[in-house]
Design a protein around this motif. Structure first.
Motif, mmCIF file in Angstrom:
data_model
loop_
_atom_site.group_PDB
_atom_site.id
_atom_site.type_symbol
_atom_site.label_atom_id
_atom_site.label_comp_id
_atom_site.label_asym_id
_atom_site.label_seq_id
_atom_site.Cartn_x
_atom_site.Cartn_y
_atom_site.Cartn_z
ATOM 1 N N GLU A 98 -11.673 8.582 2.873
ATOM 2 C CA GLU A 98 -10.623 8.012 2.117
ATOM 3 C C GLU A 98 -10.025 7.000 2.880
ATOM 4 N N PRO A 99 -9.719 5.845 2.494
ATOM 5 C CA PRO A 99 -9.153 4.893 3.240
ATOM 6 C C PRO A 99 -7.457 5.245 4.083
ATOM 7 N N GLN A 100 -7.671 4.967 5.008
ATOM 8 C CA GLN A 100 -6.305 5.263 5.930
ATOM 9 C C GLN A 100 -5.622 3.945 6.346
ATOM 10 N N GLY A 101 -4.322 3.911 6.744
ATOM 11 C CA GLY A 101 -3.626 2.792 7.004
ATOM 12 C C GLY A 101 -3.536 1.891 6.024
ATOM 13 N N ASP A 102 -3.208 0.665 6.567
ATOM 14 C CA ASP A 102 -2.704 -0.442 5.760
ATOM 15 C C ASP A 102 -3.904 -1.479 5.203
ATOM 16 N N LEU A 103 -3.955 -2.166 4.280
ATOM 17 C CA LEU A 103 -4.801 -3.023 3.791
ATOM 18 C C LEU A 103 -4.490 -4.168 4.370
ATOM 19 N N ILE A 104 -5.349 -4.855 5.287
ATOM 20 C CA ILE A 104 -5.288 -6.043 6.071
ATOM 21 C C ILE A 104 -5.683 -7.240 5.269
ATOM 22 N N GLU A 105 -5.041 -7.981 4.397
ATOM 23 C CA GLU A 105 -6.043 -8.754 3.668
ATOM 24 C C GLU A 105 -6.931 -10.050 4.452
ATOM 25 N N ARG A 106 -6.131 -10.482 5.498
ATOM 26 C CA ARG A 106 -6.871 -11.496 6.249
ATOM 27 C C ARG A 106 -8.223 -10.887 7.087
ATOM 28 N N TRP A 107 -7.964 -9.547 6.829
ATOM 29 C CA TRP A 107 -9.447 -8.805 7.804
ATOM 30 C C TRP A 107 -10.423 -8.484 6.668
ATOM 31 N N SER A 108 -10.212 -8.993 5.185
ATOM 32 C CA SER A 108 -10.935 -8.663 4.601
ATOM 33 C C SER A 108 -12.403 -9.148 4.360
ATOM 34 N N LYS A 109 -13.352 -8.633 4.032
ATOM 35 C CA LYS A 109 -14.888 -8.964 4.488
ATOM 36 C C LYS A 109 -15.096 -10.467 3.865
ATOM 37 N N LYS A 110 -14.473 -10.881 2.681
ATOM 38 C CA LYS A 110 -14.593 -12.273 2.204
ATOM 39 C C LYS A 110 -13.971 -13.292 3.095
ATOM 40 N N ASN A 111 -12.801 -12.898 3.679
ATOM 41 C CA ASN A 111 -11.727 -13.791 4.467
ATOM 42 C C ASN A 111 -12.328 -14.253 5.693
#
Length: 316
Positions: free
Chosen positions: A303-316
């Motif tokens: 399951e996801p842990q921690g924070d969603l980092i938008e700038r590190w997302s795959k499409k970014n």
């Protein structure tokens, strides 16, 4: 009467043969480099190793004394044979001796037998008019033959009772040397985060990083980084975000450990993984996160842990 091989030729050649034999069987802590230069350097290393052994000098010293004795005996035999020659044969022998051994040896290689000499050594039997001469083998041929016999005996004994010429033993010895060189090179040329470069687009680096990852990291992150005790490394959620760049963040956590989880130890600070190898692992983790497919919980991922980092997302 044939000329005797002079002491200044057969004594040095015999001692050289003994030295070569020892150089063949004494192990050397050296992995030869390819090419002619490497071959010469390797030969020098073997000779130097042989000459550094006291037993080699002892054997060569004893051999030298024995060779001097053999030379003295040969001189005595030569003198006795000379006295039995006729005056003409003595004069011929002295003329040959005055000419010199090397010059006579060269001339003998090109000299043809006279008709009288052939008649003296012709054999009784023949076939279809073809007769056979009882020629003596050339000295150079006999020398090579006996050298080959001695070499064969030495080789077989060395192969049977030592590690000489065993491919597995030579491989293991050279592997230890090369691994030691690699370690010394890695220590001298190791990097920190400032010198790290993201090489996720280099298949060889990614593969090397995967091998290290499978050895050091799968206990917690499981195969392909899908997460177990440790977080899922294929999704967009991160427990630690110490650096602005994803690659350098991965490198930082592997090198310095996690400030949020003591189980994620500082592999780099503890010397468990070198800076160069951390670069490979970080490149691999970056690859599976940005290029590889996200392994969801439905597919066996954590399951996801921690924070969603938008700038590190795959499409970014």
């Amino acid at each position: 009467m044939k000329l005797r091989t002079p002491a200044y030729i057969f004594i040095p050649l015999t001692l050289l043969g003994i030295l070569i034999t020892f150089a063949m069987v004494i192990p050397v802590d050296n992995a030869p480099e390819p090419g002619f230069k490497g071959m010469m350097a390797n030969m020098f290393e073997h000779f130097a190793a042989a000459l550094s052994q006291g037993v080699v000098w002892a054997v060569m010293g004893i051999s030298l004394v024995m060779l001097f004795i053999i030379n003295a005996v040969n001189k005595l035999v030569e003198s006795q044979k000379f006295e039995k020659l006729s005056p003409e044969e003595q004069a011929e022998y002295l003329a040959k001796k005055e000419k010199g051994y090397i010059k006579n040896l060269i001339e003998s290689a090109n000299r043809k037998q006279t008709k009288e000499e052939e008649e003296a050594i012709i054999l009784d039997h023949g076939f279809d008019g073809i007769k056979e001469l009882d020629n003596a083998l050339p000295q150079w041929w006999l020398s090579l033959f006996w050298f080959g016999v001695v070499y064969c005996v030495v080789y077989l004994l060395a192969y049977s009772f030592t590690d000489f010429a065993h491919m597995d033993a030579e491989y293991n010895t050279e592997k230890v040397i090369m691994d030691k060189r690699d370690e010394e090179w890695a220590k001298a040329n190791d990097i920190t985060i400032e010198g790290a470069v993201n090489k996720f687009n280099d298949p060889a680096i990614v593969e090397a990083g995967q091998i290290i990852f499978n050895t050091q990291c799968t206990l917690c992150h499981l195969e392909n980084g899908k997460g177990g005790i440790g977080p899922n490394l294929t999704d967009d959620y991160w427990v630690n975000h110490e650096q602005d760049s994803l690659f350098y963040n991965i490198y930082d956590i592997i090198y310095n450990g996690s400030p949020n989880n003591a189980q994620m130890r500082a592999f780099g600070q503890r010397g468990e993984i070198s800076g160069l190898n951390i670069e490979k692992v970080a490149s691999y983790v970056y690859y599976i996160n940005q290029v590889g497919k996200t392994i969801s919980p439905a597919e066996g991922g954590a399951e996801p842990q921690g924070d969603l980092i938008e700038r590190w997302s795959k499409k970014n």
